[in-house]
Scaffold this active site. Sequence first.
Site, PDB file in Angstrom:
ATOM      1  N   SER A  86      16.395  98.649  20.071  1.00  0.00           N
ATOM      2  CA  SER A  86      17.716  98.992  19.518  1.00  0.00           C
ATOM      3  C   SER A  86      18.058  98.260  18.235  1.00  0.00           C
ATOM      4  CB  SER A  86      18.796  98.700  20.559  1.00  0.00           C
ATOM      5  OG  SER A  86      18.881  97.315  20.782  1.00  0.00           O
ATOM      6  N   THR A 198      21.873  97.267  19.814  1.00  0.00           N
ATOM      7  CA  THR A 198      22.569  96.427  18.828  1.00  0.00           C
ATOM      8  C   THR A 198      22.686  94.992  19.319  1.00  0.00           C
ATOM      9  OG1 THR A 198      23.912  98.354  18.260  1.00  0.00           O
ATOM     10  CG2 THR A 198      24.652  96.266  17.370  1.00  0.00           C
ATOM     11  N   THR A 216      21.495  96.559  13.976  1.00  0.00           N
ATOM     12  CA  THR A 216      21.134  97.634  14.908  1.00  0.00           C
ATOM     13  C   THR A 216      20.229  98.679  14.260  1.00  0.00           C
ATOM     14  OG1 THR A 216      22.108  99.269  16.433  1.00  0.00           O
ATOM     15  CG2 THR A 216      23.079  99.145  14.262  1.00  0.00           C
ATOM     16  N   ARG A 226      23.627 109.394   9.511  1.00  0.00           N
ATOM     17  CA  ARG A 226      24.764 108.937  10.317  1.00  0.00           C
ATOM     18  C   ARG A 226      24.835 107.400  10.267  1.00  0.00           C
ATOM     19  NH1 ARG A 226      25.207 105.237  14.903  1.00  0.00           N
ATOM     20  NH2 ARG A 226      27.018 105.837  16.141  1.00  0.00           N
ATOM     21  N   GLY A 228      26.824 104.079  11.934  1.00  0.00           N
ATOM     22  CA  GLY A 228      27.652 103.668  13.065  1.00  0.00           C
ATOM     23  C   GLY A 228      28.673 102.620  12.658  1.00  0.00           C
ATOM     24  N   ASP A 229      29.143 101.897  13.650  1.00  0.00           N
ATOM     25  CA  ASP A 229      30.157 100.869  13.405  1.00  0.00           C
ATOM     26  C   ASP A 229      29.567  99.574  12.863  1.00  0.00           C
ATOM     27  OD1 ASP A 229      28.894 100.792  16.040  1.00  0.00           O
ATOM     28  OD2 ASP A 229      30.055  98.959  16.319  1.00  0.00           O
ATOM     29  N   THR A 249      29.252  96.406  20.315  1.00  0.00           N
ATOM     30  CA  THR A 249      28.062  97.236  20.472  1.00  0.00           C
ATOM     31  C   THR A 249      28.485  98.477  21.257  1.00  0.00           C
ATOM     32  OG1 THR A 249      27.426  96.075  22.490  1.00  0.00           O
ATOM     33  CG2 THR A 249      26.436  95.300  20.470  1.00  0.00           C
ATOM     34  N   GLY A 250      27.631  99.486  21.229  1.00  0.00           N
ATOM     35  CA  GLY A 250      27.974 100.704  21.947  1.00  0.00           C
ATOM     36  C   GLY A 250      28.334 101.811  20.974  1.00  0.00           C
ATOM     37  N   GLY A 252      29.418 103.781  18.305  1.00  0.00           N
ATOM     38  CA  GLY A 252      30.054 103.380  17.059  1.00  0.00           C
ATOM     39  C   GLY A 252      31.250 104.229  16.667  1.00  0.00           C
TER      40      GLY A 252
HETATM   41  N1  ASP Z   1      26.941 100.551  17.825  1.00  0.00           N
HETATM   42  C1  ASP Z   1      25.705 101.178  17.497  1.00  0.00           C
HETATM   43  C2  ASP Z   1      25.979 102.431  16.726  1.00  0.00           C
HETATM   44  O1  ASP Z   1      26.869 103.165  17.054  1.00  0.00           O
HETATM   45  C3  ASP Z   1      24.835 101.520  18.650  1.00  0.00           C
HETATM   46  C4  ASP Z   1      24.913 100.652  19.858  1.00  0.00           C
HETATM   47  O2  ASP Z   1      25.357  99.521  19.805  1.00  0.00           O
HETATM   48  O3  ASP Z   1      24.516 101.111  20.936  1.00  0.00           O
HETATM   49  O4  ASP Z   1      25.242 102.694  15.812  1.00  0.00           O
END
Ligand code: ASP
Length: 341
Positions: A86, A198, A216, A226, A228-229, A249-250, A252
Amino acid sequence: MTKRRDFLQSLGMMGISLPVLHKILNRDSSYVPTTAASPLVMCSRGESWGKKVLEPAWAKFKETNSILDAIEAGSNVVELDPEDTSVGYGGLPDERGVVSLDASIMYGPTYNCGSVASLENIKKACSVARLVMERTDHSMIVGAGALAFAKAHGFPEENLLTENARLTWLEWKENLSDNDDWLPPPDGDYKKFRKGGTINVLGMGSEGDVAGITTTSGLFGKIHGRIGDSPIIGAGLFVDNEVGAAGATGRGEELIRTCGSFLLVEKMRAGKSPQIACEEVIERIFYVNGGKKNVNFNVKMVAFNKDGDAGSASIMPLGDNASASVITAQGMRLIPGKSMM
Ligand code: ASP
Protein backbone atom coordinates in the site's frame (compact mmCIF):
# COMPACT_ATOMS: atom_id res chain seq x y z
CA MET A 1 -4.30 50.33 33.44
CA THR A 2 -4.20 48.00 36.44
CA LYS A 3 -5.71 45.26 34.32
CA ARG A 4 -3.02 45.76 31.70
CA ARG A 5 -0.29 45.56 34.34
CA ASP A 6 -1.87 42.38 35.83
CA PHE A 7 -2.05 40.86 32.38
CA LEU A 8 1.61 41.67 31.63
CA GLN A 9 2.63 40.35 35.06
CA SER A 10 0.82 37.07 34.49
CA LEU A 11 2.46 36.70 31.08
CA GLY A 12 5.81 37.28 32.77
CA MET A 13 5.03 34.56 35.31
CA MET A 14 4.35 32.16 32.41
CA GLY A 15 7.69 33.10 30.86
CA ILE A 16 6.04 34.78 27.87
CA SER A 17 7.57 38.10 26.83
CA LEU A 18 5.66 40.69 24.79
CA PRO A 19 7.64 40.00 21.59
CA VAL A 20 6.86 36.31 21.95
CA LEU A 21 3.18 37.07 22.56
CA HIS A 22 3.22 39.26 19.48
CA LYS A 23 4.68 36.43 17.46
CA ILE A 24 2.09 33.97 18.75
CA LEU A 25 -0.79 36.31 17.97
CA ASN A 26 0.56 37.14 14.55
CA ARG A 27 1.53 33.56 13.76
CA ASP A 28 5.12 34.54 12.98
CA SER A 29 6.48 31.44 11.27
CA SER A 30 9.85 31.82 13.01
CA TYR A 31 8.22 31.23 16.40
CA VAL A 32 9.10 27.91 17.98
CA PRO A 33 7.55 27.26 21.41
CA THR A 34 10.12 26.31 23.99
CA THR A 35 7.73 24.73 26.45
CA ALA A 36 8.94 21.41 27.73
CA ALA A 37 7.61 18.73 25.42
CA SER A 38 9.08 15.23 25.20
CA PRO A 39 10.12 14.08 21.77
CA LEU A 40 8.10 11.27 20.21
CA VAL A 41 7.42 9.58 16.90
CA MET A 42 4.01 8.07 16.14
CA CYS A 43 3.15 5.54 13.45
CA SER A 44 -0.39 4.79 12.27
CA ARG A 45 0.19 1.05 12.53
CA GLY A 46 0.32 -1.40 15.40
CA GLU A 47 3.07 -3.46 16.87
CA SER A 48 4.85 -5.21 14.02
CA TRP A 49 4.99 -2.39 11.47
CA GLY A 50 5.26 0.08 14.33
CA LYS A 51 8.53 -1.49 15.42
CA LYS A 52 9.91 -1.61 11.86
CA VAL A 53 9.12 2.07 11.36
CA LEU A 54 9.68 3.60 14.78
CA GLU A 55 12.99 2.07 15.75
CA PRO A 56 14.91 3.43 12.72
CA ALA A 57 13.02 6.73 13.05
CA TRP A 58 14.08 7.04 16.66
CA ALA A 59 17.68 6.07 15.85
CA LYS A 60 17.73 8.82 13.20
CA PHE A 61 16.29 11.30 15.68
CA LYS A 62 19.02 10.48 18.20
CA GLU A 63 21.66 10.85 15.49
CA THR A 64 20.53 14.18 13.99
CA ASN A 65 18.09 15.65 16.55
CA SER A 66 15.88 16.49 13.55
CA ILE A 67 12.25 15.39 13.71
CA LEU A 68 11.97 15.78 9.93
CA ASP A 69 14.90 13.39 9.41
CA ALA A 70 13.30 10.97 11.88
CA ILE A 71 9.84 10.80 10.28
CA GLU A 72 11.39 10.62 6.81
CA ALA A 73 13.62 7.69 7.83
CA GLY A 74 10.63 5.86 9.32
CA SER A 75 8.46 6.45 6.25
CA ASN A 76 11.25 5.38 3.88
CA VAL A 77 11.31 1.94 5.55
CA VAL A 78 7.78 1.21 4.33
CA GLU A 79 8.29 2.92 0.97
CA LEU A 80 11.24 0.64 0.21
CA ASP A 81 9.67 -2.59 1.52
CA PRO A 82 8.21 -4.75 -1.30
CA GLU A 83 6.12 -6.69 1.26
CA ASP A 84 3.90 -3.68 1.92
CA THR A 85 1.31 -3.46 -0.84
CA SER A 86 0.00 0.00 0.00
CA VAL A 87 3.03 2.29 0.08
CA GLY A 88 5.96 2.94 -2.29
CA TYR A 89 7.72 -0.02 -3.96
CA GLY A 90 5.40 -3.06 -4.00
CA GLY A 91 2.28 -0.89 -3.79
CA LEU A 92 -0.79 -2.08 -5.71
CA PRO A 93 -1.23 -0.27 -9.03
CA ASP A 94 -3.92 1.81 -10.69
CA GLU A 95 -6.38 0.47 -13.30
CA ARG A 96 -3.62 0.39 -15.94
CA GLY A 97 -1.32 -1.72 -13.77
CA VAL A 98 0.97 1.25 -13.07
CA VAL A 99 2.00 2.14 -9.51
CA SER A 100 1.58 5.83 -8.72
CA LEU A 101 2.38 7.39 -5.38
CA ASP A 102 0.97 10.24 -3.28
CA ALA A 103 2.86 11.74 -0.31
CA SER A 104 2.92 14.82 1.85
CA ILE A 105 4.97 16.39 4.62
CA MET A 106 4.28 19.29 6.96
CA TYR A 107 6.50 21.09 9.48
CA GLY A 108 4.96 22.92 12.42
CA PRO A 109 7.57 25.59 13.24
CA THR A 110 7.27 27.12 9.77
CA TYR A 111 3.75 25.87 8.95
CA ASN A 112 5.33 24.90 5.67
CA CYS A 113 4.38 21.85 3.61
CA GLY A 114 5.17 19.93 0.44
CA SER A 115 3.56 17.13 -1.49
CA VAL A 116 3.69 15.02 -4.63
CA ALA A 117 0.82 13.21 -6.30
CA SER A 118 0.54 10.64 -9.09
CA LEU A 119 4.30 10.17 -8.91
CA GLU A 120 5.50 7.16 -10.94
CA ASN A 121 8.80 5.22 -10.87
CA ILE A 122 10.27 6.81 -7.74
CA LYS A 123 10.37 4.78 -4.53
CA LYS A 124 10.80 7.42 -1.82
CA ALA A 125 7.80 9.66 -2.49
CA CYS A 126 7.93 11.34 0.92
CA SER A 127 11.55 12.39 0.35
CA VAL A 128 10.48 14.08 -2.89
CA ALA A 129 7.65 15.79 -0.97
CA ARG A 130 10.22 17.04 1.53
CA LEU A 131 12.25 18.56 -1.31
CA VAL A 132 9.12 20.27 -2.63
CA MET A 133 8.77 21.82 0.84
CA GLU A 134 12.42 22.73 1.35
CA ARG A 135 13.76 23.39 -2.14
CA THR A 136 10.90 25.00 -4.02
CA ASP A 137 8.54 27.88 -3.59
CA HIS A 138 5.58 25.54 -4.21
CA SER A 139 3.48 23.20 -2.09
CA MET A 140 2.45 20.47 -4.52
CA ILE A 141 3.86 18.96 -7.72
CA VAL A 142 2.03 16.21 -9.61
CA GLY A 143 2.43 13.60 -12.35
CA ALA A 144 5.13 14.07 -14.98
CA GLY A 145 6.24 17.27 -13.26
CA ALA A 146 6.80 15.42 -9.99
CA LEU A 147 8.84 12.75 -11.78
CA ALA A 148 10.98 15.36 -13.56
CA PHE A 149 11.49 17.18 -10.25
CA ALA A 150 12.55 13.95 -8.50
CA LYS A 151 14.98 13.13 -11.31
CA ALA A 152 16.42 16.64 -11.15
CA HIS A 153 17.26 15.87 -7.51
CA GLY A 154 18.98 12.62 -8.45
CA PHE A 155 16.32 10.05 -7.57
CA PRO A 156 16.70 6.96 -9.76
CA GLU A 157 13.77 5.97 -11.96
CA GLU A 158 12.70 2.39 -11.11
CA ASN A 159 9.81 0.04 -11.82
CA LEU A 160 7.69 -0.05 -8.66
CA LEU A 161 5.47 -2.97 -9.73
CA THR A 162 6.53 -6.15 -7.95
CA GLU A 163 5.53 -9.59 -9.26
CA ASN A 164 3.05 -9.96 -6.39
CA ALA A 165 1.42 -6.61 -7.18
CA ARG A 166 1.28 -7.43 -10.91
CA LEU A 167 -0.48 -10.77 -10.27
CA THR A 168 -2.94 -9.16 -7.88
CA TRP A 169 -3.71 -6.54 -10.51
CA LEU A 170 -4.07 -9.16 -13.26
CA GLU A 171 -6.60 -11.12 -11.19
CA TRP A 172 -8.57 -7.93 -10.58
CA LYS A 173 -8.44 -7.02 -14.26
CA GLU A 174 -9.55 -10.45 -15.43
CA ASN A 175 -12.49 -10.48 -13.02
CA LEU A 176 -13.74 -7.00 -13.70
CA SER A 177 -17.50 -6.83 -13.98
CA ASP A 178 -19.61 -3.82 -13.09
CA ASN A 179 -17.53 -3.34 -9.97
CA ASP A 180 -14.85 -1.13 -11.45
CA ASP A 181 -13.87 2.51 -11.36
CA TRP A 182 -15.72 3.42 -14.50
CA LEU A 183 -19.14 2.32 -13.31
CA PRO A 184 -19.03 1.71 -9.59
CA PRO A 185 -22.28 0.23 -8.32
CA PRO A 186 -23.68 2.09 -5.31
CA ASP A 187 -23.08 -0.87 -3.00
CA GLY A 188 -20.12 -2.59 -4.62
CA ASP A 189 -17.96 -4.86 -2.51
CA TYR A 190 -15.11 -2.45 -1.75
CA LYS A 191 -13.81 -4.77 0.95
CA LYS A 192 -12.87 -7.33 -1.69
CA PHE A 193 -11.21 -5.22 -4.33
CA ARG A 194 -10.64 -1.70 -3.08
CA LYS A 195 -7.52 -2.39 -1.11
CA GLY A 196 -5.77 0.56 0.46
CA GLY A 197 -3.22 1.09 3.16
CA THR A 198 -1.01 4.13 3.54
CA ILE A 199 1.09 5.13 6.51
CA ASN A 200 1.22 8.23 8.69
CA VAL A 201 4.43 8.98 10.58
CA LEU A 202 4.07 11.95 12.92
CA GLY A 203 6.58 13.37 15.37
CA MET A 204 7.60 16.00 17.89
CA GLY A 205 11.22 17.09 18.36
CA SER A 206 13.17 18.40 21.35
CA GLU A 207 11.90 21.96 20.95
CA GLY A 208 8.28 20.85 20.74
CA ASP A 209 8.51 21.13 16.96
CA VAL A 210 5.78 19.07 15.36
CA ALA A 211 5.95 17.40 11.92
CA GLY A 212 4.20 14.73 9.90
CA ILE A 213 4.32 12.59 6.77
CA THR A 214 1.64 10.62 4.95
CA THR A 215 2.72 8.33 2.11
CA THR A 216 0.78 5.85 -0.03
CA SER A 217 0.29 4.11 -3.36
CA GLY A 218 -3.38 5.01 -2.97
CA LEU A 219 -6.43 3.04 -3.87
CA PHE A 220 -5.88 -0.20 -5.80
CA GLY A 221 -7.40 -0.04 -9.30
CA LYS A 222 -7.95 3.73 -9.17
CA ILE A 223 -8.52 5.67 -12.38
CA HIS A 224 -5.23 6.93 -13.79
CA GLY A 225 -4.66 10.40 -12.35
CA ARG A 226 -6.91 9.93 -9.32
CA ILE A 227 -5.41 11.64 -6.28
CA GLY A 228 -6.41 10.65 -2.77
CA ASP A 229 -6.27 12.50 0.52
CA SER A 230 -2.65 11.64 1.34
CA PRO A 231 -0.95 14.48 -0.58
CA ILE A 232 -3.65 17.00 0.30
CA ILE A 233 -2.72 19.08 3.31
CA GLY A 234 -5.67 19.14 5.71
CA ALA A 235 -7.13 15.88 4.37
CA GLY A 236 -4.51 13.14 4.83
CA LEU A 237 -2.17 15.16 7.06
CA PHE A 238 -2.15 18.29 9.18
CA VAL A 239 0.09 19.60 11.92
CA ASP A 240 -0.02 22.75 14.03
CA ASN A 241 2.95 23.64 16.19
CA GLU A 242 0.75 24.90 19.00
CA VAL A 243 -1.60 21.90 19.01
CA GLY A 244 -0.19 18.63 17.65
CA ALA A 245 -0.39 16.44 14.57
CA ALA A 246 -2.99 14.32 12.77
CA GLY A 247 -2.95 11.84 9.91
CA ALA A 248 -5.47 9.73 8.06
CA THR A 249 -5.64 6.49 6.09
CA GLY A 250 -8.50 4.84 4.28
CA ARG A 251 -10.95 6.10 1.67
CA GLY A 252 -9.43 9.39 0.56
CA GLU A 253 -12.61 10.76 -0.99
CA GLU A 254 -14.24 10.88 2.47
CA LEU A 255 -11.22 12.58 4.00
CA ILE A 256 -11.07 15.20 1.28
CA ARG A 257 -14.70 16.18 1.65
CA THR A 258 -14.46 16.41 5.43
CA CYS A 259 -10.95 17.97 5.62
CA GLY A 260 -10.39 15.12 8.10
CA SER A 261 -6.91 15.88 9.44
CA PHE A 262 -7.46 19.63 9.68
CA LEU A 263 -10.74 19.01 11.46
CA LEU A 264 -9.01 16.70 13.91
CA VAL A 265 -6.32 19.26 14.79
CA GLU A 266 -8.96 21.96 15.23
CA LYS A 267 -10.87 19.69 17.62
CA MET A 268 -7.68 19.24 19.67
CA ARG A 269 -7.16 23.01 19.62
CA ALA A 270 -10.64 23.33 21.08
CA GLY A 271 -9.55 21.11 23.97
CA LYS A 272 -10.56 17.60 22.85
CA SER A 273 -8.14 14.76 23.63
CA PRO A 274 -6.52 13.13 20.58
CA GLN A 275 -8.65 10.00 21.12
CA ILE A 276 -11.96 11.89 21.27
CA ALA A 277 -10.91 14.10 18.35
CA CYS A 278 -10.16 10.98 16.23
CA GLU A 279 -13.56 9.50 17.11
CA GLU A 280 -15.37 12.74 16.31
CA VAL A 281 -13.85 12.90 12.82
CA ILE A 282 -15.14 9.37 12.17
CA GLU A 283 -18.55 10.54 13.43
CA ARG A 284 -18.37 13.43 10.94
CA ILE A 285 -17.75 10.93 8.15
CA PHE A 286 -20.85 9.01 9.23
CA TYR A 287 -22.73 12.32 9.23
CA VAL A 288 -21.79 13.18 5.62
CA ASN A 289 -22.89 9.66 4.68
CA GLY A 290 -26.40 10.38 5.88
CA GLY A 291 -25.72 9.23 9.44
CA LYS A 292 -25.07 5.64 8.31
CA LYS A 293 -22.52 3.63 10.25
CA ASN A 294 -22.58 0.55 8.02
CA VAL A 295 -20.56 2.12 5.22
CA ASN A 296 -18.56 -0.17 2.91
CA PHE A 297 -15.21 1.60 3.30
CA ASN A 298 -12.73 2.21 6.08
CA VAL A 299 -11.10 5.35 7.43
CA LYS A 300 -8.62 5.51 10.27
CA MET A 301 -7.50 8.65 12.11
CA VAL A 302 -4.43 8.99 14.33
CA ALA A 303 -3.18 11.99 16.28
CA PHE A 304 -1.08 13.26 19.15
CA ASN A 305 -1.10 16.55 21.04
CA LYS A 306 1.68 18.68 22.50
CA ASP A 307 1.38 16.89 25.86
CA GLY A 308 2.35 13.66 24.11
CA ASP A 309 -1.12 12.07 24.40
CA ALA A 310 -2.08 9.99 21.38
CA GLY A 311 -5.26 8.52 19.93
CA SER A 312 -6.50 6.26 17.13
CA ALA A 313 -9.96 5.45 15.77
CA SER A 314 -11.21 3.66 12.67
CA ILE A 315 -14.53 2.78 11.13
CA MET A 316 -13.90 -0.97 10.84
CA PRO A 317 -12.10 -3.23 13.28
CA LEU A 318 -8.79 -4.11 11.64
CA GLY A 319 -7.02 -6.36 14.12
CA ASP A 320 -3.49 -5.23 14.77
CA ASN A 321 -3.95 -2.52 12.17
CA ALA A 322 -6.62 -0.82 14.29
CA SER A 323 -3.95 0.29 16.71
CA ALA A 324 -1.15 2.80 16.33
CA SER A 325 2.22 3.02 18.04
CA VAL A 326 4.40 5.65 19.65
CA ILE A 327 8.09 5.70 20.53
CA THR A 328 9.69 8.00 23.10
CA ALA A 329 12.89 7.94 25.18
CA GLN A 330 10.95 5.53 27.46
CA GLY A 331 10.42 3.01 24.64
CA MET A 332 7.54 1.94 22.44
CA ARG A 333 3.87 1.92 23.45
CA LEU A 334 0.76 0.73 21.66
CA ILE A 335 -2.26 3.01 21.17
CA PRO A 336 -5.26 0.68 21.03
CA GLY A 337 -7.54 1.74 18.21
CA LYS A 338 -11.26 2.12 18.71
CA SER A 339 -13.58 0.84 15.98
CA MET A 340 -16.60 3.11 15.52
CA MET A 341 -18.78 0.84 13.38
N1 ASP B 1 -5.98 7.17 1.77
C1 ASP B 1 -5.49 6.49 0.62
C2 ASP B 1 -6.15 7.05 -0.60
O1 ASP B 1 -7.33 7.30 -0.60
C3 ASP B 1 -5.68 5.02 0.62
C4 ASP B 1 -5.68 4.32 1.94
O2 ASP B 1 -5.19 4.82 2.93
O3 ASP B 1 -6.20 3.20 2.01
O4 ASP B 1 -5.47 7.18 -1.59
